[in-house]
Design a protein around this motif. Structure first.
Motif, mmCIF file in Angstrom:
data_model
loop_
_atom_site.group_PDB
_atom_site.id
_atom_site.type_symbol
_atom_site.label_atom_id
_atom_site.label_comp_id
_atom_site.label_asym_id
_atom_site.label_seq_id
_atom_site.Cartn_x
_atom_site.Cartn_y
_atom_site.Cartn_z
ATOM 1 N N THR A 65 -7.608 1.177 -0.471
ATOM 2 C CA THR A 65 -9.060 0.810 -0.317
ATOM 3 C C THR A 65 -9.192 -0.587 -0.850
ATOM 4 O OG1 THR A 65 -9.452 2.016 -2.127
ATOM 5 C CG2 THR A 65 -9.861 3.213 0.069
ATOM 6 N N SER A 66 -9.709 -0.421 -2.325
ATOM 7 C CA SER A 66 -9.916 -1.749 -2.664
ATOM 8 C C SER A 66 -8.826 -2.090 -3.772
ATOM 9 C CB SER A 66 -11.340 -1.555 -3.712
ATOM 10 O OG SER A 66 -10.984 -0.702 -4.806
ATOM 11 N N SER A 67 -9.003 -3.328 -4.163
ATOM 12 C CA SER A 67 -7.811 -4.025 -5.060
ATOM 13 C C SER A 67 -7.483 -3.333 -6.312
ATOM 14 C CB SER A 67 -8.043 -5.327 -5.288
ATOM 15 O OG SER A 67 -9.323 -5.562 -6.018
ATOM 16 N N VAL A 68 -8.597 -2.580 -6.797
ATOM 17 C CA VAL A 68 -8.628 -1.524 -8.166
ATOM 18 C C VAL A 68 -8.049 -0.357 -7.662
ATOM 19 C CG1 VAL A 68 -10.241 -3.050 -9.095
ATOM 20 C CG2 VAL A 68 -10.955 -1.075 -7.912
ATOM 21 N N ASP A 69 -7.779 -0.164 -6.441
ATOM 22 C CA ASP A 69 -7.108 1.348 -6.335
ATOM 23 C C ASP A 69 -5.783 1.521 -6.775
ATOM 24 O OD1 ASP A 69 -7.150 3.964 -5.332
ATOM 25 O OD2 ASP A 69 -6.938 3.339 -3.079
ATOM 26 N N TYR A 70 -5.283 2.666 -7.047
ATOM 27 C CA TYR A 70 -3.914 2.891 -7.088
ATOM 28 C C TYR A 70 -3.150 2.574 -6.150
ATOM 29 C CZ TYR A 70 -5.334 6.127 -10.926
ATOM 30 O OH TYR A 70 -5.691 6.801 -12.233
ATOM 31 N N ARG A 85 -3.069 10.251 0.641
ATOM 32 C CA ARG A 85 -3.374 8.680 0.609
ATOM 33 C C ARG A 85 -2.485 7.980 1.733
ATOM 34 N NH1 ARG A 85 -2.207 6.338 -3.674
ATOM 35 N NH2 ARG A 85 -3.773 4.680 -3.697
ATOM 36 N N ALA A 86 -1.170 8.349 1.864
ATOM 37 C CA ALA A 86 -0.299 7.684 2.672
ATOM 38 C C ALA A 86 0.841 8.426 2.781
ATOM 39 C CB ALA A 86 0.187 6.533 2.150
ATOM 40 N N SER A 87 1.448 8.470 4.331
ATOM 41 C CA SER A 87 2.728 9.067 4.505
ATOM 42 C C SER A 87 3.972 8.347 3.974
ATOM 43 C CB SER A 87 2.946 9.430 6.004
ATOM 44 O OG SER A 87 2.948 8.301 6.603
ATOM 45 N N ALA A 88 5.014 9.251 4.067
ATOM 46 C CA ALA A 88 6.355 8.583 3.486
ATOM 47 C C ALA A 88 6.626 7.424 4.417
ATOM 48 C CB ALA A 88 7.472 9.727 3.290
ATOM 49 N N GLU A 89 6.573 7.637 5.627
ATOM 50 C CA GLU A 89 7.089 6.700 6.607
ATOM 51 C C GLU A 89 6.165 5.278 6.504
ATOM 52 O OE1 GLU A 89 8.082 10.804 7.957
ATOM 53 O OE2 GLU A 89 6.109 9.648 7.280
ATOM 54 N N TYR A 90 4.754 5.314 6.031
ATOM 55 C CA TYR A 90 3.987 4.110 5.966
ATOM 56 C C TYR A 90 4.407 3.705 4.593
ATOM 57 C CZ TYR A 90 -0.191 1.403 5.401
ATOM 58 O OH TYR A 90 -1.082 0.353 5.435
ATOM 59 N N ARG A 91 4.662 4.057 3.749
ATOM 60 C CA ARG A 91 5.365 3.812 2.227
ATOM 61 C C ARG A 91 6.464 3.005 2.596
ATOM 62 N NH1 ARG A 91 2.365 8.002 -0.494
ATOM 63 N NH2 ARG A 91 1.157 7.049 -2.048
ATOM 64 N N VAL A 92 7.507 3.535 3.305
ATOM 65 C CA VAL A 92 8.719 3.016 3.719
ATOM 66 C C VAL A 92 8.527 1.531 4.435
ATOM 67 C CG1 VAL A 92 10.936 3.006 5.112
ATOM 68 C CG2 VAL A 92 10.146 4.906 3.760
#
Length: 274
Positions: A189-194, A252-259
């Motif tokens: 989301t925003s720049s201050v998100d994890y 928040r995100a899938s493993a594939e998206y993080r890769v």
């Protein structure tokens, strides 16, 4: 609020701090206190009986050159560190964590030693092969135990310390802040998100060094990944991913998206450092 009576102690020296830890069962060291107090409010399972505030300890507030090393106290707020210009990669990394008001409370030592998976402040320190100065409670009839060790030697998915051991400062070689560097951070989301993924990369004059947070349950740096990147560049991406291990997946995100994010960030960093 915290549903318990807590002893609050504010020692002036490192020796007083570890002595207080020895005398109070269930004591926790506190500087910013963000993770400790939040956890204690949320669950009664946190055994919090005494807080030892280390902000008065001079050794934990250093921000200076010592010979051939830059030393930063563990009790310094992220804002205090990021306000300087001594270590540009560290400053850029810290400025991406939370917002300015929160960074005024978060501390360098708390971020590195915390329980969250991100701990982004560790990345530039790992890349620089920083050393860590600690003090541990004295054994019977002896003095408190002071030690200087490489961060990578005591960072195994988390900062591994002895019971009651207190981190005082981190020191990096004077040449490390001068290395060419690249930093990338992606949030949902925003720049201050994890972060979903954060990368930090340097060229130390001989090889590429890469450290990553967010993509895995803990910050990672791998000698095998560094060697592959230094030798093969972008072609080393499969070897890098294998060296780092399986990525994490959550709501928040899938493993594939993080890769995919990680691969794009590594490509961009290599181009910037070329």
């Amino acid at each position: 609020m915290i549903a318990a009576d807590i002893v609050y102690l504010r020692p002036d020296t490192a020796e007083e701090a570890v002595d207080a830890w020895s005398r109070h069962e269930g004591a926790r060291y506190l500087a910013g206190g963000t993770e400790i107090t939040t956890s204690a409010r949320r669950t009664a399972a946190i055994d919090l009986r005494a807080c030892i505030d280390v902000k008065r300890i001079a050794e934990a507030n250093v921000h200076e050159m010592r010979g051939d090393r830059l030393c930063l106290g563990a009790a310094l707020s992220l804002s205090d560190v990021a306000a300087g210009d001594a270590y540009p990669l560290l400053n850029a990394t810290l400025r991406g964590i939370a917002d300015h008001s929160v960074r005024n409370r978060l501390t360098l030592g708390g971020n590195v030693a915390g329980l969250l998976p991100y701990r982004e402040a560790a990345l530039p320190l790992l890349l620089a092969d920083a050393s860590v100065r600690t003090i541990a409670p004295a054994k019977e009839g002896a003095q408190a135990i002071r030690r200087d060790r490489k961060l990578r030697d005591i960072f195994d998915k988390r900062l591994v310390l002895a019971p009651g051991e207190l981190v005082l400062s981190f020191c990096v070689p004077i040449e490390a802040p001068e290395w060419p560097w690249s930093h990338h951070r992606k949030t949902r989301t925003s720049s201050v998100d994890y972060p979903l993924v954060t990368t930090a990369m340097v060229h130390d004059g001989a090889s590429i060094r890469l450290a990553v947070a967010g993509a895995h349950p803990y910050p990672v740096r791998s000698d095998a990944a560094d060697a592959a990147l230094s030798r093969d560049g972008v072609a080393a991406l499969p070897a890098v991913l294998e060296a780092f291990g399986p990525p994490r997946a959550d709501s928040r995100a899938s493993a594939e998206y993080r890769v995919a994010l990680l691969e794009n960030m590594i490509r961009a960093s290599l181009e910037e450092l070329a």
